[in-house]
Scaffold this active site. Structure first.
Site, short mmCIF file in Angstrom:
data_model
loop_
_atom_site.label_atom_id
_atom_site.label_comp_id
_atom_site.label_asym_id
_atom_site.label_seq_id
_atom_site.Cartn_x
_atom_site.Cartn_y
_atom_site.Cartn_z
N GLU A 64 -2.88 -79.93 -11.44
CA GLU A 64 -3.60 -81.19 -11.66
C GLU A 64 -3.71 -82.00 -10.38
OE1 GLU A 64 -0.49 -80.70 -12.34
OE2 GLU A 64 0.68 -82.55 -12.10
N CYS A 79 5.89 -77.63 -13.55
CA CYS A 79 7.04 -78.19 -12.83
C CYS A 79 8.17 -78.53 -13.81
CB CYS A 79 6.60 -79.40 -11.99
SG CYS A 79 7.83 -79.87 -10.76
N HIS A 106 1.63 -77.82 -8.89
CA HIS A 106 0.90 -78.78 -9.72
C HIS A 106 -0.61 -78.56 -9.64
CE1 HIS A 106 4.12 -81.68 -10.83
NE2 HIS A 106 4.71 -81.14 -9.78
#
Lengths: 245, 88
Positions: free
Chosen positions: A204, A94, A202
């Site tokens: 994660e 990002c 993302h």
């Protein structure tokens, strides 16, 4: 022994700029995959002790001017550049992707979303190349459910750069619905060696069942495996950049 | 010597600008129907200390090219003029 089967944990530097806000999620997701992940401040001069580098999401330096425009000049970026030259896997997620394009470590730029809105939603992305440090463990055509969270995610680049990237398998993920109007629906790209990666979604935030998706794990575990392979090869040949088949 | 520099940053031709499009779409609400081709950019102004105007222009261009504009999507127009104390 780590969950991925390494004998020695992969050491990852997770770089923190003023305004970065995804560093702890990133460290947690990497740690759960067996990595030894450290937060490293933007003022840091050396990343020599690390096998891989992540620039996590957030709003580095408030995203003033353009996202990544000021972070690019942080002292740590010289070390990120050196790590990239050495062939260490470098992943910008990002805002990290935005920083890597501003630093010209990746082609193109990320502009305000086509619809003019901040986007925060789960999207489907398709793996369009497995020749990179984050997609080597995935399969071509595999669809991943990953969250996006950005205002400036519309990837753009010169037509010649797009042609080059498509011909050499450097467009790694494409949105199925293209929520931000990216050129050619691009969600992730790689540099020439497949080791410097920009990824808008993302991973994660899609790493445990609680998060509604665990599809980010395949990207992060590929990333860690690539770092481990490079470290082992480096021990054997010490030549630096890993070429992808 | 002090010089006043200005850098106007705008998107390259052909690159869609949602902000400009939104402004343009709002114009009928104001009853304005004769305006088109709205563009949105940024204007930076700063003071440069230099031996002459040429050196001031060089500094301003360097700042524009390295930081204020991203050549992948933007262009910068740089101008330098005599410094005027704005506080007076």
């Amino acid at each position: 022994m780590s969950p991925l089967g390494w004998t020695q944990a992969v050491r990852v530097a997770v770089v923190v700029f003023p305004g970065t806000n995804c560093e702890h999620d990133t460290v947690l997701a990497l740690t759960e995959l067996g990595a030894d992940a450290d937060l490293v401040r933007h003022t840091e001069g050396s990343l020599d002790g690390y096998d891989a580098v992540v620039l996590p999401g957030g709003f580095a330096h408030g995203d003033y001017l353009r996202p990544g425009a000021i972070a690019r000049f942080s002292p740590v970026m010289e070390s990120v550049r050196r790590a990239a030259t050495q062939g260490k896997p470098v992943l910008g997620i990002c805002n990290g992707f935005q920083i890597l394009t501003e630093a010209r470590l990746l082609p193109g730029a990320l502009m305000a979303n086509g619809g003019g809105r901040f986007l925060c939603e789960m999207v489907e992305c398709e793996i369009t190349s497995t020749s990179s440090s984050i997609t080597s463990g995935a399969s071509l055509g595999q669809v991943l459910r990953l969250p996006i969270n950005h205002f400036e995610g519309r990837f753009t680049c010169a037509p010649t750069a797009l042609k080059d990237m498509e011909a050499s398998g450097r467009v790694l993920l494409r949105y199925r619905s293209n929520p931000n109007g990216s050129l050619s629906s691009i969600a992730a790209v790689a540099n020439e060696t497949g080791t410097v990666i920009g990824l808008m979604p993302h991973p994660e935030r899609a790493s445990t069942a609680l998060m509604d998706s665990t599809d980010g794990r395949v990207l992060l575990s590929s990333f860690l495996d690539s770092a481990e392979r490079r470290r082992d090869m480096k021990g054997a040949s010490a030549t630096g950049i890993t070429a992808w088949p | 010597m002090k010089f006043t520099a200005s850098v106007e940053v705008s998107l390259l031709a052909g690159i869609a600008n949602p902000e400009a499009a939104t402004i343009e779409h709002s114009l009928p609400l104001l009853g304005i129907t004769t305006v088109s081709d709205v563009q949105v950019g940024r204007l930076f102004r700063f003071v440069v200390d230099a031996h002459d105007a040429e050196a001031a222009l060089e500094t301003a261009r360097s700042l524009a090219d390295r930081l204020l504009a991203n050549p992948v999507m933007e262009r910068a127009e740089v101008a330098v003029g005599p410094w005027r104390d704005a506080s007076r």
